[in-house]
Write a protein that holds these residues in place. Structure first.
Motif, short mmCIF file in Angstrom:
data_model
loop_
_atom_site.label_atom_id
_atom_site.label_comp_id
_atom_site.label_asym_id
_atom_site.label_seq_id
_atom_site.Cartn_x
_atom_site.Cartn_y
_atom_site.Cartn_z
N LEU A 1 0.15 -1.37 -0.42
CA LEU A 1 0.18 -0.32 0.23
C LEU A 1 1.15 1.32 -0.05
CD1 LEU A 1 -3.09 -0.85 2.30
CD2 LEU A 1 -2.77 -1.05 0.33
N ASP A 2 1.74 1.47 0.45
CA ASP A 2 3.22 2.08 0.65
C ASP A 2 3.86 2.78 -0.90
OD1 ASP A 2 1.76 3.52 3.00
OD2 ASP A 2 2.83 1.56 4.03
N PRO A 3 4.33 3.83 -0.71
CA PRO A 3 5.37 3.49 -2.20
C PRO A 3 6.72 3.00 -1.97
CG PRO A 3 4.21 6.30 -1.68
CD PRO A 3 3.55 5.26 -0.71
N PRO A 4 7.45 2.57 -2.69
CA PRO A 4 7.09 3.04 -4.69
C PRO A 4 5.80 1.48 -4.53
CG PRO A 4 8.62 1.91 -4.18
CD PRO A 4 8.05 2.03 -2.34
N TYR A 5 5.33 1.21 -3.97
CA TYR A 5 4.10 0.32 -4.06
C TYR A 5 4.19 -1.52 -4.06
CZ TYR A 5 1.55 4.98 -3.55
OH TYR A 5 1.07 6.10 -3.32
N ILE A 6 5.40 -1.05 -4.59
CA ILE A 6 5.58 -2.18 -4.49
C ILE A 6 7.00 -3.19 -3.54
CG2 ILE A 6 7.48 -2.52 -6.45
CD1 ILE A 6 6.36 -4.71 -7.77
N GLU A 7 6.93 -4.25 -3.48
CA GLU A 7 7.26 -4.94 -2.61
C GLU A 7 9.02 -5.97 -3.22
OE1 GLU A 7 8.86 -7.87 1.47
OE2 GLU A 7 6.85 -6.81 1.78
N ALA A 8 9.63 -6.13 -3.94
CA ALA A 8 10.73 -6.31 -4.30
C ALA A 8 11.72 -7.32 -3.73
CB ALA A 8 10.97 -5.86 -5.45
N HIS A 9 12.12 -8.71 -3.56
CA HIS A 9 13.04 -9.44 -4.33
C HIS A 9 13.62 -10.09 -5.01
CE1 HIS A 9 15.00 -12.01 -1.22
NE2 HIS A 9 15.01 -13.25 -1.99
N HIS A 10 14.38 -9.50 -5.23
CA HIS A 10 15.41 -10.27 -6.31
C HIS A 10 17.21 -9.98 -6.39
CE1 HIS A 10 12.60 -8.66 -9.40
NE2 HIS A 10 12.58 -7.90 -8.65
#
Length: 140
Positions: A82-91
């Motif tokens: 819900l919070d910016p940047p609106y994505i949680e990434a695990h790469h």
């Protein structure tokens, strides 16, 4: 909290513990699996593997090199938040953890051209964040 809620929470906790234990055993099994028995199509993880490439530089002929490099597939995921940047990434990428360097002399270099070519040899590889210092990191 009701007895049913406590029971569900306890069961969820046990599932997490057992799931974690199974995952750890699987990781140990994959890490000790001999390379000759690995199915490269289904292997998930990061390993040292023999690799052949053509070492070249302007003004010299190429030299075919057999070396050890990192190869594999690592877990990666993204999920909306819900919070910016609106994505949680695990790469994570399969990358060098430990290397040594070898220098070879390229054949038939023109006068004034440095004939020496240095390249990394993988000693140990792991899934990790892509570092442009050691890896070509592709971005979109």
């Amino acid at each position: 909290m009701s007895v049913t809620g406590e029971r569900e929470e306890l069961l969820n906790h046990h599932h997490v513990i057992w799931g974690s234990l199974i995952l750890q055993l699987l990781v140990v099994y994959v890490n000790v699996l001999p390379a000759s028995n690995m199915s490269l199509r289904t292997f998930i993880g990061c390993a040292v593997r023999e690799f052949t490439f053509l070492a070249k530089k302007p003004g010299c002929k190429g030299l075919r090199i057999n070396t050890d490099a990192c190869w594999g597939r690592c877990e990666t995921w993204e999920k909306p938040v819900l919070d910016p940047p609106y994505i949680e990434a695990h790469h994570r990428v399969c990358t060098y953890n430990e290397t040594r360097f070898i220098t070879v002399k390229l054949p038939n270099c023109r006068a004034g051209i440095d004939p020496y070519y240095t390249y990394p040899v993988a000693i140990r590889c792991d899934c990790g964040v892509c570092s442009t210092a050691t890896t070509e990191c592709e971005t979109l």
